[in-house]
Design a protein around this motif. Structure first.
Motif, short mmCIF file in Angstrom:
data_model
loop_
_atom_site.label_atom_id
_atom_site.label_comp_id
_atom_site.label_asym_id
_atom_site.label_seq_id
_atom_site.Cartn_x
_atom_site.Cartn_y
_atom_site.Cartn_z
N ASN A 49 19.31 4.05 18.43
CA ASN A 49 20.22 4.02 17.29
C ASN A 49 19.64 3.14 16.20
N ILE A 50 18.68 3.68 15.45
CA ILE A 50 18.15 2.88 14.36
C ILE A 50 18.49 3.54 13.04
N SER A 51 18.77 2.70 12.06
CA SER A 51 18.96 3.19 10.70
C SER A 51 18.23 2.22 9.79
N PRO A 52 16.90 2.30 9.78
CA PRO A 52 16.11 1.27 9.11
C PRO A 52 16.19 1.35 7.60
N GLY A 53 15.84 0.26 6.95
CA GLY A 53 15.84 0.27 5.51
C GLY A 53 15.48 -1.08 4.93
N GLY B 187 9.56 -15.80 -5.79
CA GLY B 187 10.56 -16.61 -6.49
C GLY B 187 11.81 -16.74 -5.64
N ASP B 188 12.95 -16.26 -6.17
CA ASP B 188 14.17 -16.32 -5.39
C ASP B 188 14.55 -14.93 -4.88
N ARG B 189 13.60 -14.01 -4.89
CA ARG B 189 13.88 -12.64 -4.49
C ARG B 189 13.21 -12.38 -3.15
N MET B 190 13.98 -11.96 -2.20
CA MET B 190 13.45 -11.78 -0.85
C MET B 190 13.66 -10.33 -0.43
N LEU B 191 12.60 -9.69 0.01
CA LEU B 191 12.67 -8.29 0.44
C LEU B 191 12.64 -8.26 1.95
N ILE B 192 13.66 -7.66 2.53
CA ILE B 192 13.82 -7.72 3.98
C ILE B 192 13.93 -6.31 4.54
N HIS B 193 13.20 -6.07 5.63
CA HIS B 193 13.33 -4.79 6.32
C HIS B 193 14.21 -4.99 7.53
N GLY B 194 15.24 -4.17 7.63
CA GLY B 194 16.15 -4.29 8.76
C GLY B 194 16.02 -3.10 9.68
N MET B 195 16.24 -3.34 10.96
CA MET B 195 16.07 -2.27 11.93
C MET B 195 17.31 -1.35 11.93
N THR B 196 18.48 -1.96 11.82
CA THR B 196 19.67 -1.15 11.63
C THR B 196 20.38 -1.67 10.39
N ARG B 197 21.33 -0.88 9.91
CA ARG B 197 22.06 -1.24 8.70
C ARG B 197 22.82 -2.56 8.88
N GLU B 198 23.41 -2.73 10.08
CA GLU B 198 24.19 -3.95 10.32
C GLU B 198 23.29 -5.17 10.29
N HIS B 199 22.11 -5.04 10.91
CA HIS B 199 21.19 -6.17 10.90
C HIS B 199 20.79 -6.53 9.47
N ARG C 230 0.81 -1.21 0.00
CA ARG C 230 0.00 0.00 0.00
C ARG C 230 0.84 1.27 0.00
N GLY C 231 2.17 1.11 0.10
CA GLY C 231 3.03 2.29 0.03
C GLY C 231 3.08 3.10 1.31
N THR C 232 3.02 2.42 2.45
CA THR C 232 3.15 3.14 3.71
C THR C 232 4.53 3.79 3.80
N GLU C 233 4.54 5.04 4.26
CA GLU C 233 5.81 5.77 4.28
C GLU C 233 6.73 5.24 5.36
N MET C 234 8.02 5.14 5.01
CA MET C 234 9.00 4.76 6.01
C MET C 234 9.57 6.03 6.62
N VAL C 235 10.25 5.85 7.76
CA VAL C 235 10.80 7.00 8.45
C VAL C 235 11.91 7.62 7.59
N LYS C 236 12.12 8.92 7.77
CA LYS C 236 13.10 9.65 6.96
C LYS C 236 14.50 9.08 7.17
N GLY C 237 15.26 8.93 6.08
CA GLY C 237 16.61 8.41 6.21
C GLY C 237 16.71 6.91 6.03
N SER C 238 15.60 6.26 5.70
CA SER C 238 15.67 4.82 5.46
C SER C 238 16.39 4.56 4.15
N PHE C 239 17.16 3.48 4.12
CA PHE C 239 17.88 3.16 2.89
C PHE C 239 17.18 2.04 2.15
N THR C 240 17.42 1.93 0.86
CA THR C 240 16.92 0.81 0.07
C THR C 240 18.07 0.30 -0.78
#
Lengths: 122, 177
Positions: free
Chosen positions: B104-108, B142-154, A94-104
């Motif tokens: 100390n979070i850097s999510p992505g 398929g073989d593509r997995m999308l993962i959300h991490g709480m910090t960059r290291e994780h 649904r395109g929920t916004e992530m917090v600012k500074g998130s990387f992809t």
């Protein structure tokens, strides 16, 4: 003596369970966006309720109780990550916004076994 | 009579499977009811037999049967124990982040390639990623997995995670037989 040790273990497990469930709730309040909140809830609930079930296993004797509690634990173990995954997937679609500074970052086309040292575009 | 034919068909289709499911369900029933006097046997056996026959009608696909070898189950036990340790570690990591004054979070999001073939190992692996340090599986296609991490290291740590190797071993062990 054995009963005292058992009771001490039960108290430790119960308090640990309450602690982790409380951490989950604190995380729900403090963390900035939906994905991060689910990190706190989805993980801490698994261990929190797992510890409480472990404490229950120690106090309640009997095959029936043990079977039911183990079943509850197994269900918790399966349902929790699946629901977390479903909620995040729905939010992502649904395109929920992530917090600012998130990387992809995509590491999909990278050769297997070759690991970059943690860099990636913002 | 049609019920007789149903019974004969289901027994002919997969006799060992029927017996296994029958005994599993019966054991479940006896555990849950808590006592094994003749009333419970009398109620349990017909109902369990009915369920077994019904089940056979539902899942009649030969290809969908799961085969688990002895080596695979040993490896899976090992996987499960490591998973429990990882869950405890994950909870302490999350508790540290949540309870520290400045978080100390850097999510992505990170996209990974997962070369597991069967659906079952993929699902188990995705679920274990969700339950362990600072990572959630958002999508699996398929073989593509999308993962959300709480910090960059994780997030980057998932790429060289040792659980993945155990899961690969489990799949390899299944392929030989």
């Amino acid at each position: 003596m054995l009963i005292v040790i058992r009771d001490i273990l039960v108290v430790i497990f119960l308090l640990g369970g309450f602690f982790f469930l409380a951490v989950g709730i604190v995380g729900l309040i403090r963390l900035p966006d939906l994905f991060n909140r689910l990190h706190a809830l989805g993980k801490c609930d698994t261990l929190g309720s797992g510890l409480i079930i472990l404490a229950m296993l120690l106090i309640y004797p009997g095959v029936t109780n043990i079977a039911k509690l183990l079943l509850m634990g197994a269900l918790m173990f399966i349902i929790n990550p699946v629901m977390t995954h479903l909620i995040t997937k729905t939010a992502y679609v649904r395109g929920t916004e992530m917090v600012k500074g998130s990387f992809t970052v995509s590491t999909y086309y990278e050769e297997e076994g070759e690991f970059l040292a943690g860099e990636g575009e913002e | 009579m049609s019920f007789n034919r149903l019974l004969r068909d289901s027994l002919k289709r997969d006799p060992t499977g029927s017996i296994v499911i029958f005994s599993l369900l019966l054991a479940f029933w006896l555990f849950i009811s808590g006592c094994a006097d003749w009333q419970h046997w009398l109620t349990g056996i017909p109902l369990v037999a009915f369920l077994t026959i019904f089940w056979n009608q539902l899942f009649s696909d030969e290809r969908a049967k799961t085969k688990i070898t002895w080596r695979q189950s040993k490896l899976f036990l090992r996987y499960f124990i490591f998973l429990l340790v990882e869950i405890v570690k994950a909870n302490f990591a999350v508790a540290l982040i949540v309870l520290s004054p400045k978080m100390n979070i850097s999510p992505g999001l990170i996209v990974l390639k997962v070369t597991l073939e069967k659906d079952m190992p993929k699902a188990i692996y995705a679920n274990s990623i969700t339950m362990t340090p600072g990572t959630i599986t958002v999508d699996l296609d398929g073989d593509r997995m999308l993962i959300h991490g709480m910090t960059r290291e994780h997030a980057f740590g998932v790429r060289s995670w040792y659980m993945y190797d155990i899961m690969k071993d489990i799949e390899e062990a299944g392929r030989i037989d």
